[in-house]
Write an enzyme that holds these catalytic residues in place. Structure first.
Site: not given
Ligand SMILES: *Cc1c(COP(=O)(O)O)cnc(C)c1O
Length: 430
Positions: A240, A145, A268
């Site tokens: 990411d 994601y 986060k």
């Molecule tokens: C949570 C998450 C996102 C998205 O971040 P948001 O602040 O919810 O937009 C992107 N990449 C990873 C790996 C994530 O866990």
């Protein structure tokens, strides 16, 4: 056993004015069933709900609360900063301090741009990679994601898997055509895609440790080979690290696994519980971002002083303490405890863990990619989730999510969790 009268009432009320009663889909308990718990407050390792129940928290706001909720230093830093107004739309010294702190903790970052979410960070990093290379296509991995920007909503992990959404209405065919996907941990598949689309691939984006299909570790050499492939083909490698950044180590997965990406995204933890994201990397690529270069990216609240103060304070605490050792010990303790409980109950299970990210899958084979995670006994997980919740253990409400430990947890909490797992399995056998 908990009473949830007020939570269930609030959920009915929420649904009247908020789509599905929630402002982010994974909160809705849709895959595990039942209704979500409404939270009133949280302190340290505990959540307190509106019905007066207390839970040991294994979500930690999906990561940010790595030192526990309402950490006194973070709370007071925010309170101080609020007195100076909450936003200016003009630069502050605080933003420099934040950038310098991040650069001192994370390897391989020359320039870093702050945004307001992980979604924005990944979306902007991809745009930058495209602008820099002049290519359109990119590769992502099934079950990873990267936020909800259009390009990424193809085989995109937990939230969609939980809701059983296969393809997303509203995403045009043109957009999804440029998104190439393959299985996590399958370097041959990546090589094939790269060969089929020679000189057309701008970027490969990956969660260096995946946290959105449960916790899935990169197999030996997978990331190293990706690194080599990207270098040889002039493809921008994007890590990411929205989940793994400042969680697996000060320098995230790059440091822990000793591999350098070209661009890195954060979210986060970096905001200390406020809405923050960031993307950064090598000067040669980052200098293409406006106003230095022509790749446009902006944000009214980017670098917001309250968010910077919260993030800066949390990162400083992580930078100066020995929290990563402490988290590793606690996580290993929980891991061993759960392991022996599941063995006792003769359940087919797999526990994946790295540092303070851990997930349990009810499966008799290894869980190394999305297909594996999806073919585990996730109905059993859902039942297990509710048994744990009843006993005051708040796990992520989906088999496709990693659990996050926080350093406010004490060993008594971990023992209680292990005991609850034992009782939950016993209850499910009957
Ligand atoms: C949570 C998450 C996102 C998205 O971040 P948001 O602040 O919810 O937009 C992107 N990449 C990873 C790996 C994530 O866990």
């Amino acid at each position: 056993m908990n009473n949830n009268t007020i939570s269930s009432h609030l959920f009915e009320k929420a649904k009247i004015s908020i789509p599905g009663g929630v402002n982010s889909p994974v909160r809705a308990f849709k895959s595990v069933g039942g209704h979500p718990i409404f939270i009133e407050s949280a302190k340290g390792a505990y959540l307190f709900d509106v019905d007066g129940n207390q839970y040991i928290d294994y979500i930690a706001s999906w990561g940010p609360m790595i030192l526990g909720h309402a950490h006194p230093e973070i709370v007071s830093a925010i309170q101080q900063q609020v007195n100076y107004s909450t936003s200016y739309g003009a630069p502050t010294q605080l933003e420099i301090e934040m950038a310098e702190l991040i650069k001192s903790m994370v390897p391989n970052i020359d320039l870093i741009r702050m945004v307001s979410s992980g979604t924005e960070a990944c979306m902007s990093a991809l745009r930058l990679a495209r602008g820099y290379t002049g290519r359109n296509k990119f590769i992502k991995f099934e079950g990873c994601y990267h936020g909800h920007a259009d390009s990424f909503l193809v085989k995109a992990g937990s939230g969609l898997a939980t809701l059983d959404i296969q393809s997303v209405p509203g995403i045009t065919a043109g957009v999804s055509m440029d998104t190439l996907t393959c299985a996590y941990n399958d370097i041959k598949a990546v090589q094939n895609l790269v060969n089929q689309h020679k000189n057309q691939i701008a970027a490969i984006i990956i969660e260096p440790v995946a946290g959105n299909m449960g916790c899935i570790l990169p197999e030996k050499n997978f990331l190293t080979e990706l690194r080599i492939l990207c270098t040889n083909e002039n493809i921008v490698l994007i890590f990411d690290e929205v989940m793994t950044g400042f969680r697996l180590a000060k320098g995230g997965a790059q440091e822990l696994l000793n591999i350098e990406a070209d661009l890195v995204t954060f979210g986060k933890i970096i905001g200390g519980g406020l809405p923050v994201g960031a993307f950064g990397g090598k000067q040669s690529i980052m200098s293409h971002i406006a106003p230095l270069g022509k790749v446009y990216q902006a944000g009214t609240l980017s670098g917001n002083p309250i968010a910077m103060r919260a993030g800066y304070t949390l990162l400083s605490l992580l930078n100066s303490g020995n929290h990563y050792e402490s988290l590793e010990k606690k996580s290993a303790y929980l891991h061993e405890g759960l392991n022996s409980v599941f063995l006792d109950h003769k359940m087919p299970f797999v526990i994946n863990r790295i540092g303070s990210m851990i997930s349990v899958h009810f499966s008799d084979g290894p869980i190394n990619n999305f297909d594996h995670a999806a073919s585990a006994n996730n109905d059993f997980f859902n039942a297990f989730f509710h048994q744990m919740l009843k006993r005051g253990i708040y796990l992520p409400p989906s088999a496709f999510e990693s659990w996050f430990l926080n350093d406010a947890l004490i060993y008594q909490d971990l023992d209680n969790t292990i005991k609850a797992a034992d009782q939950s399995l016993a209850a499910l056998k009957q």
